[in-house]
Write an enzyme that holds these catalytic residues in place. Structure first.
Site, mmCIF file in Angstrom:
data_model
loop_
_atom_site.group_PDB
_atom_site.id
_atom_site.type_symbol
_atom_site.label_atom_id
_atom_site.label_comp_id
_atom_site.label_asym_id
_atom_site.label_seq_id
_atom_site.Cartn_x
_atom_site.Cartn_y
_atom_site.Cartn_z
ATOM 1 N N LYS A 280 0.843 -1.196 0.000
ATOM 2 C CA LYS A 280 0.000 0.000 0.000
ATOM 3 C C LYS A 280 0.881 1.249 0.000
ATOM 4 O O LYS A 280 2.018 1.196 0.479
ATOM 5 C CB LYS A 280 -0.854 0.015 1.270
ATOM 6 N N ARG A 354 -10.384 -11.463 1.761
ATOM 7 C CA ARG A 354 -11.256 -12.490 1.174
ATOM 8 C C ARG A 354 -10.587 -13.852 1.196
ATOM 9 O O ARG A 354 -11.267 -14.879 1.233
ATOM 10 C CB ARG A 354 -11.654 -12.062 -0.248
HETATM 11 N N1 BES Z 1 -8.202 -3.724 4.276
HETATM 12 C C1 BES Z 1 -8.318 -3.312 2.933
HETATM 13 C C2 BES Z 1 -9.593 -2.535 2.657
HETATM 14 C C3 BES Z 1 -9.635 -1.147 3.204
HETATM 15 C C4 BES Z 1 -9.039 -0.119 2.521
HETATM 16 C C5 BES Z 1 -10.303 -0.876 4.374
HETATM 17 C C6 BES Z 1 -9.112 1.169 3.015
HETATM 18 C C7 BES Z 1 -10.375 0.405 4.884
HETATM 19 C C8 BES Z 1 -9.777 1.428 4.188
HETATM 20 C C9 BES Z 1 -8.326 -4.536 2.016
HETATM 21 O O1 BES Z 1 -7.575 -5.616 2.415
HETATM 22 C C10 BES Z 1 -7.769 -4.081 0.716
HETATM 23 O O2 BES Z 1 -6.635 -3.697 0.681
HETATM 24 N N2 BES Z 1 -8.592 -4.114 -0.319
HETATM 25 C C11 BES Z 1 -8.209 -3.677 -1.587
HETATM 26 C C12 BES Z 1 -8.864 -4.585 -2.578
HETATM 27 C C13 BES Z 1 -8.321 -4.459 -3.958
HETATM 28 C C14 BES Z 1 -6.893 -4.925 -4.033
HETATM 29 C C15 BES Z 1 -9.205 -5.247 -4.883
HETATM 30 C C16 BES Z 1 -8.664 -2.240 -1.781
HETATM 31 O O3 BES Z 1 -9.742 -1.871 -1.282
HETATM 32 O O4 BES Z 1 -7.935 -1.470 -2.381
HETATM 33 ZN ZN ZN Z 2 -5.522 -5.450 1.805
#
Ligand code: BES
Ligand code: ZN
Ligand code: ZN
Length: 500
Positions: A280, A354
């Site tokens: 990230k 997931r």
């Molecule tokens: N934990 C995150 C989702 C999230 C992001 C929660 C920002 C709260 C604030 C999750 O694991 C994630 O990173 N999801 C990705 C999915 C994507 C790679 C399809 C996302 O939301 O960017």
């Molecule tokens: Zn994630």
């Protein structure tokens, strides 16, 4: 220390109090119940105030009066409820939150309230009291455990006393109920507030065991070795990048074997989500300590269900791990074999939630559950779609979805349904495995739901994406900014309704 509730037989005129709190509707013509009692005893103090226009009962406005020995109470704290037409229990919770907050900031430690706190059409006295006390006790939450300097300056309300004319069992029941809810929400908020170095999977497992011991729950912890033997390839892949051994926490509440198979609640338990190899961006990455909020909600809810002795059997499953990059970390392109046997092509290691939920869902089926509800901070896309204060819900069973919506309406924790139509699955088709863990950029929350659906099949199931409302950026009337505990009250309400 958290606020304690007490009930006391007496009169609000003669009861010694630091602060007597009273809610007031806007445009009140004739003063109802306790307001009238106080007004008469103080020779029109409240009527005069309302006439002056300085305070009209505007929603969430607070105002303090000194009754100057006309009452035994030192201060009267009024809190506005706004217009009657717009009143509901969430306004009552908000007023409780605002009033308790106000008193707390004055440095006062004890709040007094009359039992017949308000007369509002369509609502029972105990409903109104419960809402006010729920909002009040949730509104004064603060997480100060890790601050060492200036602790003496931390202000806290210790006690709230309900004054009633005679001893009444319903009051005791309300106080007990609110206390159980408050404690459950605080469990979730505390755990989510903790930084990742203070809530490793092992620490969370210990915490769950403590909760179990104190509440007649059974707790089992599945280790990585056991997960390996079972074939939880999706869960273990995520855990691979971290040196902290991953755990799957199982909490079981069995009210009575005769109630048959349990309901299962599952919570995502990523104690820190760096994104893994699909790292990230650094901005706000610290916030990703809250990626175990689903798991925290499950822990709080399990405790509440046991303390309320709900007549149902319930299992909580929390897969817990960090998601980190490293020499052993799983990689984009890897193909994983999940516990269900289905293979998954990893497109992004940041879509880890997931993956751990997939194996948890498959594991849940061993219980032949009547229904499954999972909660997860699953997608940033859900915040884009619905904003910060609303959870997305998806599922395969309209009746179960309605039950979740009904509970949500009662508790004020807002949810909105998104569709899981089969064509959405096209986004997850893979050339090399059964499916991918991520689609294109579109419909991110739904494709997350579609992915989970592949591990559920026929069991009635609801998935709740709580990425938005898990953490509040701003103070709300009864939810201070920070970890909200969103989902605990909703789930408890859902379980209560289910068991009726
Ligand atoms: N934990 C995150 C989702 C999230 C992001 C929660 C920002 C709260 C604030 C999750 O694991 C994630 O990173 N999801 C990705 C999915 C994507 C790679 C399809 C996302 O939301 O960017
Ligand atoms: Zn994630
Ligand atoms: Zn995540």
């Amino acid at each position: 220390m958290a606020i304690k509730f007490k009930s006391k037989v007496g009169s609000i005129i003669s009861e010694m109090a630091e602060a007597l709190v009273l809610p007031v509707f806007e445009d009140t013509k004739t003063l109802p119940g306790p307001l009238d009692v106080v007004d008469r005893a103080t020779k029109g103090l409240i009527k005069n105030l309302l006439l002056s226009g300085d305070f009209l009962g505007e929603r969430y406005k607070t105002f303090m009066l000194y009754p100057q020995r006309a009452l035994s109470a030192k201060r009267i704290v009024l809190v506005g409820l706004g217009k009657k037409e717009k009143f509901d229990l969430d306004v009552m919770r908000g007023a409780g939150g605002k009033a308790f907050h106000y008193v707390r900031d004055l440095g006062i430690k004890t709040i007094h309230l009359p039992e017949d706190i308000l007369d509002a059409k369509g609502f029972s006295a105990s409903e109104l009291l419960e809402a006010f006390l729920t909002g009040g006790s949730l509104g004064v939450y603060q997480f100060r455990d890790l601050i060492t300097t200036g602790r003496e300056k931390i202000k806290e309300v210790d006690e709230c006393v309900i004054v009633s004319q005679k001893k009444e069992r319903t009051i005791e029941m309300v106080l007990r109920h609110v206390t159980i809810l408050r404690e459950a929400v605080y469990i979730a908020r505390d755990l989510v507030s903790l930084p990742a170095n203070k809530k490793t999977p092992a620490m969370l497992a210990l915490h769950a065991q403590t909760i179990a011991k104190n509440n007649t729950l059974k707790c089992r912890v599945i280790t990585e070795e056991q997960a390996q033997k079972m074939g939880m390839g999706a869960f273990l892949a995520v855990a691979q990048g971290s040196r902290e051994p991953a755990k799957i926490i199982i909490l079981e509440y069995t009210a009575n074997r005769n109630f048959g198979p349990p309901l299962v609640i599952i919570g995502k338990g990523i104690t820190f989500d760096s994104g893994g190899i699909s790292l990230k961006p650094p901005d706000k990455m610290e916030q990703m300590k809250d990626d175990m909020a689903g798991g925290a909600v499950v822990m709080g809810t399990m405790q509440a269900a046991a303390r309320m002795k709900l007549p149902l059997n319930l299992v909580g499953i929390i897969p817990v791990t960090e998601n980190l990059p490293g020499g052993k970390a799983y990689k984009p392109g890897d193909v994983l074999t999940s516990l269900s046997g289905q293979t998954i092509e990893v497109i992004s290691t940041d879509a880890e939630g997931r993956l751990i939920l997939a194996d948890a869902l498959t594991y849940a089926k061993r219980y032949k559950p009547k229904a499954i509800v999972d909660l997860a901070t699953l997608t940033g896309a859900c915040i884009t779609a619905l904003g910060d204060y609303v959870a997305g819900i998806m599922g395969n069973d309209p009746a179960l979805l309605s039950k979740v919506k009904a509970a949500s309406e009662k508790t004020g924790e807002k949810v909105w349904e998104l569709p899981l139509w089969e064509e959405y699955f096209d986004y997850l088709k893979s050339d090399i495995a059964d499916f991918k863990n991520v689609g294109t950029r579109v419909a991110g929350t739904i494709t997350g739901g579609m992915f989970l659906k592949k591990f559920v099949n026929d069991t009635p199931w609801v998935h709740m994406d709580i990425a938005g409302p898990t953490w509040y950026e701003k103070d709300k009337p009864y939810i201070p900014k920070g970890a909200s505990g969103f989902g605990v009250r909703l789930l408890v309400q859902f379980l209560k309704d289910w068991s009726k």
